[in-house]
Write a protein that holds these residues in place. Sequence first.
Motif, short mmCIF file in Angstrom:
data_model
loop_
_atom_site.label_atom_id
_atom_site.label_comp_id
_atom_site.label_asym_id
_atom_site.label_seq_id
_atom_site.Cartn_x
_atom_site.Cartn_y
_atom_site.Cartn_z
N PRO A 100 12.20 -27.27 -82.89
CA PRO A 100 12.18 -25.59 -84.23
C PRO A 100 13.68 -25.24 -84.46
O PRO A 100 14.54 -25.47 -83.62
N LYS A 101 13.17 -23.78 -85.51
CA LYS A 101 14.63 -23.35 -85.38
C LYS A 101 14.79 -22.41 -83.89
O LYS A 101 13.83 -21.76 -83.71
N PRO A 102 15.77 -22.15 -83.86
CA PRO A 102 16.22 -21.05 -82.50
C PRO A 102 15.40 -19.79 -82.50
O PRO A 102 15.36 -19.12 -84.08
N THR A 103 15.28 -19.20 -81.65
CA THR A 103 14.42 -18.09 -81.58
C THR A 103 15.32 -17.17 -81.27
O THR A 103 15.27 -15.62 -81.73
N ALA A 104 16.62 -17.30 -80.73
CA ALA A 104 17.32 -16.49 -80.12
C ALA A 104 18.72 -16.70 -79.85
O ALA A 104 19.01 -18.17 -79.74
N LEU A 105 19.81 -16.22 -79.47
CA LEU A 105 20.97 -16.41 -79.16
C LEU A 105 21.44 -15.38 -78.56
O LEU A 105 21.62 -13.90 -78.55
N ILE A 106 22.12 -16.01 -76.96
CA ILE A 106 22.95 -15.19 -76.53
C ILE A 106 24.31 -14.86 -76.23
O ILE A 106 25.55 -15.69 -76.73
N VAL A 107 24.86 -13.87 -76.30
CA VAL A 107 26.63 -13.15 -76.84
C VAL A 107 26.99 -12.43 -75.63
O VAL A 107 26.30 -11.64 -74.67
N ASN A 108 27.57 -12.67 -74.99
CA ASN A 108 28.37 -11.96 -73.17
C ASN A 108 29.94 -11.21 -73.31
O ASN A 108 30.29 -12.33 -73.55
N PHE A 109 30.70 -10.29 -74.19
CA PHE A 109 31.95 -10.00 -74.55
C PHE A 109 31.65 -9.07 -74.34
O PHE A 109 31.37 -7.59 -74.33
N PRO A 110 32.53 -8.59 -73.29
CA PRO A 110 33.65 -8.89 -72.09
C PRO A 110 32.84 -10.14 -71.51
O PRO A 110 32.12 -9.84 -70.87
N GLY A 114 10.66 -21.55 -70.28
CA GLY A 114 10.09 -23.31 -70.83
C GLY A 114 10.67 -23.42 -72.21
O GLY A 114 9.95 -24.29 -73.11
N ALA A 115 12.33 -23.32 -71.99
CA ALA A 115 12.83 -23.30 -73.71
C ALA A 115 13.44 -23.87 -73.43
O ALA A 115 14.04 -24.64 -72.29
N THR A 116 13.94 -24.74 -74.53
CA THR A 116 15.26 -25.44 -74.21
C THR A 116 16.50 -24.95 -75.06
O THR A 116 16.93 -23.84 -75.62
N ALA A 117 17.60 -25.56 -74.35
CA ALA A 117 18.50 -24.18 -74.59
C ALA A 117 19.90 -25.23 -75.16
O ALA A 117 20.08 -26.41 -74.95
N ARG A 118 20.52 -25.17 -76.59
CA ARG A 118 21.19 -25.64 -77.31
C ARG A 118 22.59 -25.25 -77.02
O ARG A 118 22.91 -23.54 -77.08
N PRO A 151 6.81 -22.29 -74.83
CA PRO A 151 7.17 -23.83 -73.83
C PRO A 151 7.85 -24.44 -75.63
O PRO A 151 6.50 -24.29 -76.27
N GLY A 152 9.04 -24.91 -75.06
CA GLY A 152 9.39 -25.59 -76.68
C GLY A 152 10.54 -24.67 -77.66
O GLY A 152 10.99 -25.54 -78.19
N ASP A 153 10.20 -23.73 -76.97
CA ASP A 153 11.64 -22.91 -77.98
C ASP A 153 13.03 -23.26 -77.55
O ASP A 153 13.34 -24.12 -77.45
N THR A 154 13.81 -22.94 -78.92
CA THR A 154 14.72 -23.26 -78.60
C THR A 154 15.72 -21.95 -78.57
O THR A 154 15.71 -21.16 -79.89
N ILE A 155 16.96 -22.22 -77.88
CA ILE A 155 17.29 -20.41 -77.42
C ILE A 155 18.91 -20.63 -78.00
O ILE A 155 19.74 -21.97 -77.51
N LEU A 156 20.09 -20.68 -78.25
CA LEU A 156 21.67 -20.70 -78.42
C LEU A 156 22.41 -19.91 -77.62
O LEU A 156 22.44 -18.81 -77.59
#
Length: 409
Positions: free
Chosen positions: A165-175, A138-142, A116-121
Amino acid sequence: MAEEFHRIRRLPPYVFAEVNTAKAKARAAAEDIVDLGMGNPDSPTPPHIVAKLIEAVQDPRTHRYSMSKGIPGLRKALAGYYARRFGVKLDPETEVVATLGSKEGLANLAQAITSPGDTILVPNPSYPIHQFGFIIAGATARSIPYTPDDAMLEAITRAVKHSVPKPTALIVNFPSNPTALLASREFYKELVRIARQHELFILSDLAYAELYFDEANPPPSVLEIPGAMDCTVEFTSLSKTYNMPGWRMGFAAGNPRLISALARVKSYLDYGAFTPIQVAAAAALNGPQDCVAEMRALYRERRDVLVKGLQQAGWDVPPCEGSMFLWAPIPERFRDLGSVGFSKLLLEKAKVAVAPGVGFGEHGDGHVRIALVENSQRIRQALRGIRTFLQGDNVGPIGAAPVEEQIKA
């Protein structure tokens, strides 16, 4: 007691519901609607895959509980696919998990790795599960830019520096779904460098890996990049590649620690897909791939017909280089309506359903997503309706108030 549950309060109303309601009302009135809204492949699953399902289901041993992480033969088949397609070696025991579609895999990995409270990109716009899988956990999305270029990379670096807090993960989707953009190996190299430097997990959605139109440049996998296995899990799916959306068969592959976490959560939640479906999925990956080339050719034909027709109608829509979608900027004179208003007007006047871009994030509100999920004859029917709508007198002068009055009517 009437107050909404906490996790439900974090989910906004489903933005596609308004257009879906209007579509259902039109169909109830016997109107012929060409539905280019949902990315739901209309072609049948190839016969050899269906035949393998029928063969497997006739063995009563396959009717018992299956394996949550996927039967060994299926995990080996996915590892074989990665070796052939990307030159990536995977251990089927520790670096592959079968999922109930890529959507389930993303959501359950979010549950496994999120506090809870994690930041993800998350790119904005992007497919809703990319953001809301983590929000439910429970995360916050930036939001970060959705383009696979320096703008995204610089935004990731800024987010690491300024997020608490510092982001823990980031999402990419290509194509990409919905933007149809493709990423290069050079982009992935820099992405992996940044992720390793700042101890970020990369979660790559590669569901459209085989839906591309430049045969000389198939989309790469993040896992091709040296060092990516240290921080990356990639999700793939059979839904679009083999016209198997209802079969719900996907995969997660990559970092053993993340794969183990996902497998552990899944072990408490499901027993995996029905074994005959897994057997047939292995046959899809191991069998003849002519059907995949035919699928690409079909979508290329539909793309070309639709883009040419839209441009002739006065709607300048760029051709997609991958995925099964056109990411279409709303014509200037309708821009003030927003994507929901324009989608409803298009449904009413042209009898064509599309997906409003705001459903993929607020930065998508200037676009609509058009799916290539009808045959060329139906696409031409849609184009006739769109041409009449855009070139007719019923839409009012450019920028005039009557357009907005129509959408309220």
